[in-house]
Design a protein around this motif. Sequence first.
Motif, PDB file in Angstrom:
ATOM      1  N   SER A  49      -0.928 -15.958  11.125  1.00  0.00           N
ATOM      2  CA  SER A  49      -1.769 -17.093  11.509  1.00  0.00           C
ATOM      3  C   SER A  49      -3.112 -17.061  10.786  1.00  0.00           C
ATOM      4  CB  SER A  49      -1.993 -17.098  13.029  1.00  0.00           C
ATOM      5  OG  SER A  49      -0.788 -17.371  13.714  1.00  0.00           O
ATOM      6  N   ARG A  50      -3.650 -15.867  10.597  1.00  0.00           N
ATOM      7  CA  ARG A  50      -4.908 -15.753   9.850  1.00  0.00           C
ATOM      8  C   ARG A  50      -4.707 -16.180   8.399  1.00  0.00           C
ATOM      9  NH1 ARG A  50      -8.710 -12.635  12.661  1.00  0.00           N
ATOM     10  NH2 ARG A  50      -7.858 -11.671  14.540  1.00  0.00           N
ATOM     11  N   ALA A  51      -3.594 -15.771   7.799  1.00  0.00           N
ATOM     12  CA  ALA A  51      -3.297 -16.196   6.434  1.00  0.00           C
ATOM     13  C   ALA A  51      -3.087 -17.704   6.377  1.00  0.00           C
ATOM     14  CB  ALA A  51      -2.061 -15.465   5.919  1.00  0.00           C
ATOM     15  N   ALA A  52      -2.433 -18.244   7.390  1.00  0.00           N
ATOM     16  CA  ALA A  52      -2.195 -19.685   7.433  1.00  0.00           C
ATOM     17  C   ALA A  52      -3.504 -20.470   7.443  1.00  0.00           C
ATOM     18  CB  ALA A  52      -1.358 -20.037   8.667  1.00  0.00           C
ATOM     19  N   CYS A  53      -4.500 -19.985   8.182  1.00  0.00           N
ATOM     20  CA  CYS A  53      -5.794 -20.675   8.231  1.00  0.00           C
ATOM     21  C   CYS A  53      -6.465 -20.679   6.866  1.00  0.00           C
ATOM     22  CB  CYS A  53      -6.698 -20.006   9.266  1.00  0.00           C
ATOM     23  SG  CYS A  53      -6.190 -20.244  10.975  1.00  0.00           S
ATOM     24  N   VAL A  54      -6.407 -19.539   6.175  1.00  0.00           N
ATOM     25  CA  VAL A  54      -7.008 -19.461   4.842  1.00  0.00           C
ATOM     26  C   VAL A  54      -6.285 -20.404   3.882  1.00  0.00           C
ATOM     27  CG1 VAL A  54      -7.548 -17.940   2.906  1.00  0.00           C
ATOM     28  CG2 VAL A  54      -7.735 -17.082   5.247  1.00  0.00           C
ATOM     29  N   LEU A  55      -4.974 -20.440   3.970  1.00  0.00           N
ATOM     30  CA  LEU A  55      -4.186 -21.321   3.099  1.00  0.00           C
ATOM     31  C   LEU A  55      -4.478 -22.794   3.370  1.00  0.00           C
ATOM     32  CD1 LEU A  55      -0.865 -19.325   3.308  1.00  0.00           C
ATOM     33  CD2 LEU A  55      -2.091 -19.819   1.180  1.00  0.00           C
ATOM     34  N   ALA A  66      -5.504 -10.582   1.631  1.00  0.00           N
ATOM     35  CA  ALA A  66      -4.729  -9.982   0.540  1.00  0.00           C
ATOM     36  C   ALA A  66      -3.429 -10.744   0.324  1.00  0.00           C
ATOM     37  CB  ALA A  66      -4.444  -8.511   0.855  1.00  0.00           C
ATOM     38  N   ILE A  67      -2.796 -11.184   1.396  1.00  0.00           N
ATOM     39  CA  ILE A  67      -1.570 -11.979   1.279  1.00  0.00           C
ATOM     40  C   ILE A  67      -1.849 -13.258   0.501  1.00  0.00           C
ATOM     41  CG2 ILE A  67       0.073 -13.359   2.593  1.00  0.00           C
ATOM     42  CD1 ILE A  67      -0.166 -11.190   4.808  1.00  0.00           C
ATOM     43  N   VAL A  68      -2.900 -13.960   0.891  1.00  0.00           N
ATOM     44  CA  VAL A  68      -3.243 -15.213   0.209  1.00  0.00           C
ATOM     45  C   VAL A  68      -3.605 -14.950  -1.251  1.00  0.00           C
ATOM     46  CG1 VAL A  68      -4.847 -17.166   0.198  1.00  0.00           C
ATOM     47  CG2 VAL A  68      -3.990 -16.260   2.376  1.00  0.00           C
ATOM     48  N   HIS A  69      -4.319 -13.877  -1.490  1.00  0.00           N
ATOM     49  CA  HIS A  69      -4.694 -13.513  -2.858  1.00  0.00           C
ATOM     50  C   HIS A  69      -3.453 -13.312  -3.725  1.00  0.00           C
ATOM     51  CE1 HIS A  69      -6.725 -11.439  -6.161  1.00  0.00           C
ATOM     52  NE2 HIS A  69      -5.886 -10.430  -6.009  1.00  0.00           N
ATOM     53  N   LEU A  70      -2.466 -12.591  -3.216  1.00  0.00           N
ATOM     54  CA  LEU A  70      -1.260 -12.327  -4.003  1.00  0.00           C
ATOM     55  C   LEU A  70      -0.447 -13.590  -4.235  1.00  0.00           C
ATOM     56  CD1 LEU A  70      -0.099  -8.896  -2.510  1.00  0.00           C
ATOM     57  CD2 LEU A  70      -1.396  -9.342  -4.607  1.00  0.00           C
ATOM     58  N   LEU A  71      -0.480 -14.508  -3.289  1.00  0.00           N
ATOM     59  CA  LEU A  71       0.204 -15.790  -3.488  1.00  0.00           C
ATOM     60  C   LEU A  71      -0.401 -16.583  -4.635  1.00  0.00           C
ATOM     61  CD1 LEU A  71       0.732 -17.145   0.149  1.00  0.00           C
ATOM     62  CD2 LEU A  71       2.497 -16.292  -1.402  1.00  0.00           C
ATOM     63  N   VAL A 114       5.881 -13.139  -0.949  1.00  0.00           N
ATOM     64  CA  VAL A 114       5.140 -11.932  -0.583  1.00  0.00           C
ATOM     65  C   VAL A 114       5.831 -11.338   0.641  1.00  0.00           C
ATOM     66  CG1 VAL A 114       2.983 -10.963   0.264  1.00  0.00           C
ATOM     67  CG2 VAL A 114       2.939 -12.672  -1.557  1.00  0.00           C
ATOM     68  N   PHE A 115       6.407 -10.170   0.438  1.00  0.00           N
ATOM     69  CA  PHE A 115       7.068  -9.453   1.518  1.00  0.00           C
ATOM     70  C   PHE A 115       6.101  -8.395   2.040  1.00  0.00           C
ATOM     71  CE2 PHE A 115       9.511  -5.859   3.136  1.00  0.00           C
ATOM     72  CZ  PHE A 115      10.381  -6.485   4.024  1.00  0.00           C
ATOM     73  N   VAL A 116       5.741  -8.500   3.311  1.00  0.00           N
ATOM     74  CA  VAL A 116       4.770  -7.583   3.897  1.00  0.00           C
ATOM     75  C   VAL A 116       5.509  -6.383   4.469  1.00  0.00           C
ATOM     76  CG1 VAL A 116       2.926  -7.297   5.577  1.00  0.00           C
ATOM     77  CG2 VAL A 116       3.183  -9.475   4.365  1.00  0.00           C
ATOM     78  N   PRO A 147      11.029 -14.145  -7.686  1.00  0.00           N
ATOM     79  CA  PRO A 147       9.641 -13.758  -7.995  1.00  0.00           C
ATOM     80  C   PRO A 147       8.944 -13.198  -6.755  1.00  0.00           C
ATOM     81  CG  PRO A 147       9.790 -16.135  -7.764  1.00  0.00           C
ATOM     82  CD  PRO A 147      11.200 -15.619  -7.669  1.00  0.00           C
ATOM     83  N   ALA A 148       9.195 -11.933  -6.484  1.00  0.00           N
ATOM     84  CA  ALA A 148       8.727 -11.334  -5.233  1.00  0.00           C
ATOM     85  C   ALA A 148       7.707 -10.235  -5.475  1.00  0.00           C
ATOM     86  CB  ALA A 148       9.909 -10.767  -4.449  1.00  0.00           C
ATOM     87  N   THR A 149       6.773 -10.143  -4.547  1.00  0.00           N
ATOM     88  CA  THR A 149       5.761  -9.093  -4.538  1.00  0.00           C
ATOM     89  C   THR A 149       5.762  -8.448  -3.158  1.00  0.00           C
ATOM     90  OG1 THR A 149       4.345 -10.152  -6.178  1.00  0.00           O
ATOM     91  CG2 THR A 149       3.294  -8.607  -4.685  1.00  0.00           C
ATOM     92  N   VAL A 150       5.749  -7.132  -3.125  1.00  0.00           N
ATOM     93  CA  VAL A 150       5.700  -6.379  -1.875  1.00  0.00           C
ATOM     94  C   VAL A 150       4.274  -5.902  -1.631  1.00  0.00           C
ATOM     95  CG1 VAL A 150       6.475  -4.293  -0.684  1.00  0.00           C
ATOM     96  CG2 VAL A 150       8.113  -5.675  -2.000  1.00  0.00           C
ATOM     97  N   LEU A 151       3.792  -6.096  -0.409  1.00  0.00           N
ATOM     98  CA  LEU A 151       2.479  -5.606  -0.001  1.00  0.00           C
ATOM     99  C   LEU A 151       2.690  -4.596   1.115  1.00  0.00           C
ATOM    100  CD1 LEU A 151      -0.648  -5.753  -0.046  1.00  0.00           C
ATOM    101  CD2 LEU A 151      -0.477  -7.615   1.635  1.00  0.00           C
TER     102      LEU A 151
END
Length: 284
Positions: free
Chosen positions: A26-32, A205-210, A114-116, A159-163
């Motif tokens: 939800s925090r990432a969603a707000c930033v997006l 960090a999630i939003v940054h990687l996206l 982005v796979f957390v 095209p995947a990135t793991v965090l």
Amino acid sequence: MLAASGKGQDSRSARVLIAGCGDVGSRAACVLREAGAEVFGLRRSSKPLPAGVEAIRADLSDPASLAALPENIDRLVYLPTPDSRTPEAYRRVFVDGLERLLDALDTATLQRIVFVSSSAVYGDHGGDWVDEKTLPQPPGFNGEILLEAERRLAARGLPATVLRLAGLYGPGRDGLLRRLRAGTARVPTTPFWANRIHVEDAAAAIVHLLSLDTPEALYLGVDDTPLTLDVLYGFLAEQLGAPPPPTGDAPAGIGNKRLSNARLRASGFVPCWPDARRGYSTLI
């Protein structure tokens, strides 16, 4: 920054699906949303999502509930929460749920996943530094299953990135503070390292990687300042006005290591909370 190219048009707003839209999601969603993205939040419960986020009521363990997902999703964040801490629950959401969701989505439109995951995939390293090149050796079932999910995702060729996130803390995550107040927190007699990341930085960090054009396949999500438990707990006990925590056994199933965020930092990410002492102090 989050514009996505589309056929027959120069650009359009990113369409982001957050699968497992809980606290961090939800925090990432707000930033997006603030960046202009169209955001869909998938979750089992009917708990309201942040304003502007379109709710998708679905269960990753139920293929039928995934039959009507939004079209033209170009970014996917996968961070579900198991309903219990058991191997079956972890496998249900992280391995089987991921497979079901990718089968249900039109992956041809996906530009970034982005796979957390978690630093639980690493074992004990005797307090040495650990980074993305360190060989995973999960000490518990949670790390083993997350590592399997990472590998299955990689096998898809998307095209995947793991965090891999370190221990989360922040608003609503004050268990350590409660244990220090109650005198139940313990520090081992030999140095044992704590690795933390504030929930707001995890979301950022999630939003940054996206938003990166050519991200690496793997990043560690942790703050700048690993601290030994005696330093962190002693500082927080003093802030709380609580007695210094007594000695005891080292935390089980974690492993003693220092996580490096050098790769994430080099990608341009700057944490708002680089030191957990400052971050925890805002909660006291």
